[in-house]
Design an enzyme around this catalytic site. Structure first.
Site, PDB file in Angstrom:
ATOM      1  N   LYS A  57      52.593  28.199  71.444  1.00 19.45           N
ATOM      2  CA  LYS A  57      54.028  28.035  71.732  1.00 19.45           C
ATOM      3  C   LYS A  57      54.886  28.737  70.662  1.00 19.45           C
ATOM      4  O   LYS A  57      55.798  29.474  70.993  1.00 19.45           O
ATOM      5  CB  LYS A  57      54.408  26.543  71.779  1.00 19.45           C
ATOM      6  CG  LYS A  57      53.700  25.765  72.871  1.00 19.45           C
ATOM      7  CD  LYS A  57      54.276  24.352  73.022  1.00 19.45           C
ATOM      8  CE  LYS A  57      54.096  23.473  71.802  1.00 19.45           C
ATOM      9  NZ  LYS A  57      52.702  23.141  71.470  1.00 19.45           N
ATOM     10  N   ARG A 114      58.012  16.003  74.540  1.00 23.05           N
ATOM     11  CA  ARG A 114      56.569  15.798  74.386  1.00 23.05           C
ATOM     12  C   ARG A 114      56.124  14.483  75.014  1.00 23.05           C
ATOM     13  O   ARG A 114      54.938  14.157  74.976  1.00 23.05           O
ATOM     14  CB  ARG A 114      56.230  15.779  72.899  1.00 23.05           C
ATOM     15  CG  ARG A 114      55.377  16.945  72.441  1.00 23.05           C
ATOM     16  CD  ARG A 114      55.171  16.826  70.950  1.00 23.05           C
ATOM     17  NE  ARG A 114      54.106  17.634  70.459  1.00 23.05           N
ATOM     18  CZ  ARG A 114      54.270  18.672  69.647  1.00 23.05           C
ATOM     19  NH1 ARG A 114      55.473  19.061  69.294  1.00 23.05           N
ATOM     20  NH2 ARG A 114      53.229  19.320  69.194  1.00 23.05           N
ATOM     21  N   ARG A 152      44.653  28.614  61.519  1.00 21.56           N
ATOM     22  CA  ARG A 152      46.075  28.947  61.475  1.00 21.56           C
ATOM     23  C   ARG A 152      46.594  29.040  60.035  1.00 21.56           C
ATOM     24  O   ARG A 152      46.233  28.233  59.176  1.00 21.56           O
ATOM     25  CB  ARG A 152      46.822  27.840  62.229  1.00 21.56           C
ATOM     26  CG  ARG A 152      48.152  28.229  62.753  1.00 21.56           C
ATOM     27  CD  ARG A 152      48.425  27.542  64.041  1.00 21.56           C
ATOM     28  NE  ARG A 152      48.729  26.130  63.893  1.00 21.56           N
ATOM     29  CZ  ARG A 152      49.307  25.417  64.848  1.00 21.56           C
ATOM     30  NH1 ARG A 152      49.642  25.984  65.976  1.00 21.56           N
ATOM     31  NH2 ARG A 152      49.546  24.139  64.688  1.00 21.56           N
ATOM     32  N   ARG A 175      49.069  24.390  57.158  1.00 20.91           N
ATOM     33  CA  ARG A 175      49.763  23.127  57.429  1.00 20.91           C
ATOM     34  C   ARG A 175      48.846  21.952  57.155  1.00 20.91           C
ATOM     35  O   ARG A 175      47.660  22.001  57.470  1.00 20.91           O
ATOM     36  CB  ARG A 175      50.220  23.092  58.894  1.00 20.91           C
ATOM     37  CG  ARG A 175      51.612  23.610  59.096  1.00 20.91           C
ATOM     38  CD  ARG A 175      51.917  23.772  60.537  1.00 20.91           C
ATOM     39  NE  ARG A 175      51.698  22.571  61.335  1.00 20.91           N
ATOM     40  CZ  ARG A 175      51.993  22.474  62.614  1.00 20.91           C
ATOM     41  NH1 ARG A 175      52.519  23.504  63.244  1.00 20.91           N
ATOM     42  NH2 ARG A 175      51.784  21.361  63.286  1.00 20.91           N
ATOM     43  N   ARG A 192      45.210  15.414  67.731  1.00 15.95           N
ATOM     44  CA  ARG A 192      46.453  15.889  68.363  1.00 15.95           C
ATOM     45  C   ARG A 192      46.209  16.264  69.825  1.00 15.95           C
ATOM     46  O   ARG A 192      47.088  16.107  70.669  1.00 15.95           O
ATOM     47  CB  ARG A 192      47.025  17.076  67.572  1.00 15.95           C
ATOM     48  CG  ARG A 192      47.753  16.590  66.319  1.00 15.95           C
ATOM     49  CD  ARG A 192      47.848  17.646  65.255  1.00 15.95           C
ATOM     50  NE  ARG A 192      48.744  18.718  65.584  1.00 15.95           N
ATOM     51  CZ  ARG A 192      48.726  19.900  64.969  1.00 15.95           C
ATOM     52  NH1 ARG A 192      47.855  20.146  64.019  1.00 15.95           N
ATOM     53  NH2 ARG A 192      49.592  20.819  65.299  1.00 15.95           N
TER      54      ARG A 192
HETATM   55  P1  AMP Z   1      54.222  21.122  66.150  1.00 19.50           P
HETATM   56  O1  AMP Z   1      54.754  21.938  65.013  1.00 19.50           O
HETATM   57  O2  AMP Z   1      54.990  21.349  67.417  1.00 19.50           O
HETATM   58  O3  AMP Z   1      52.745  21.276  66.331  1.00 19.50           O
HETATM   59  O4  AMP Z   1      54.475  19.582  65.768  1.00 19.50           O
HETATM   60  C1  AMP Z   1      53.866  19.024  64.623  1.00 19.50           C
HETATM   61  C2  AMP Z   1      53.987  17.517  64.641  1.00 19.50           C
HETATM   62  O5  AMP Z   1      55.365  17.135  64.703  1.00 19.50           O
HETATM   63  C3  AMP Z   1      53.359  16.809  65.823  1.00 19.50           C
HETATM   64  O6  AMP Z   1      51.964  16.619  65.670  1.00 19.50           O
HETATM   65  C4  AMP Z   1      54.127  15.479  65.814  1.00 19.50           C
HETATM   66  O7  AMP Z   1      53.679  14.648  64.758  1.00 19.50           O
HETATM   67  C5  AMP Z   1      55.525  15.940  65.461  1.00 19.50           C
HETATM   68  N1  AMP Z   1      56.343  16.284  66.653  1.00 19.50           N
HETATM   69  C6  AMP Z   1      56.784  17.515  67.009  1.00 19.50           C
HETATM   70  N2  AMP Z   1      57.511  17.469  68.136  1.00 19.50           N
HETATM   71  C7  AMP Z   1      57.520  16.171  68.522  1.00 19.50           C
HETATM   72  C8  AMP Z   1      58.086  15.469  69.639  1.00 19.50           C
HETATM   73  N3  AMP Z   1      58.811  16.091  70.591  1.00 19.50           N
HETATM   74  N4  AMP Z   1      57.888  14.126  69.715  1.00 19.50           N
HETATM   75  C9  AMP Z   1      57.183  13.456  68.774  1.00 19.50           C
HETATM   76  N5  AMP Z   1      56.615  14.063  67.703  1.00 19.50           N
HETATM   77  C10 AMP Z   1      56.774  15.408  67.570  1.00 19.50           C
END
Ligand code: AMP
Length: 214
Positions: A16, A88, A127, A160, A171
């Protein structure tokens, strides 16, 4: 079609963030990465940042209340955007629908990047990112020219905290339980554009751009 509001939907590691960078340039949309907003809160040790750190590092979702408040603020002044990592959950999707409806707006399209669990774990484990400029790399699929050094600003690359095999699997479980129902939610609204996310980055980009141009 004049695309103003796009959602990027897919498992963690489905690409994404990488694809968002190409789409935002072409369609002149503001890229909103919820994960990035949350990591910024953690880096700045804000009240929210301290509250969410544990769940973030374990690969759990942050509560809908926290996310919805952040997103309502963020979207309040924006008209055209590309949402990466939001919604999400079904609850977040319904909140977004209500918010847009109150402004007589709607989501134009949901780009769903479909990837297998093996690919997710492989990608997340390799990553790398640049904490300085945000550039994204992968040690195999998209390696930097010089090992562990950012191509754009020459800073050392970082990993990360939640990018390891164990958290990647966790996840993916969370994604399948809470986020995957959004695929049907948007399919029923005839908004879903499914793209095979297991391909190489440039093939995925081409497939997305070709489909959006139609
Ligand atoms: P990402 O960078 O999109 O992979 O998001 C990293 C982490 O942020 C996720 O594993 C969640 O802990 C949190 N997170 C991101 N977006 C959301 C969302 N829309 N709702 C809840 N937690 C989120």
């Amino acid at each position: 079609m004049d695309l103003k509001r796009i959602i990027l939907l897919g498992a963690p590691g489905s690409g994404k963030g990488t694809q968002a960078r190409f789409i935002e340039e072409d369609f002149d949309l503001e890229h909103i990465s919820v994960g990035e907003i949350l990591r910024e809160e953690m880096r700045n040790s804000t009240v929210t940042g301290l509250k969410i750190a544990d769940a973030m590092n374990k690969g759990q979702l942050i509560s809908d209340d926290v996310i919805e408040e952040i997103m309502a603020n963020k979207l309040s002044t924006l008209d055209a955007y590309l949402l990466d990592g939001f919604p999400r959950t079904l609850e977040q999707a319904k909140m977004l629908e209500e918010l847009l409806e109150s402004r007589s707006q709607e989501i134009d399209i949901v780009v769903y990047l479909a990837v297998s669990r093996e690919e997710v774990v492989r990608r997340i484990s390799g990553r790398r990112f640049c904490a300085e400029c945000g550039a994204l790399f992968h040690i195999i699929a998209n390696p930097p020219k010089q090992e562990d050094i950012c191509d754009v600003c020459s800073k050392e690359l970082s990993i990360r905290e939640d990018d390891n095999e164990e958290t990647a699997n966790k996840r993916m479980d969370v994604y399948l339980e809470l986020t995957a129902p959004l695929i049907d939610f948007y399919k029923q609204k005839s908004k879903l554009l499914e793209i095979d996310g297991n391909n190489d980055i440039d093939i995925i980009t081409k497939n997305i751009k070709d489909a959006l141009a139609k």
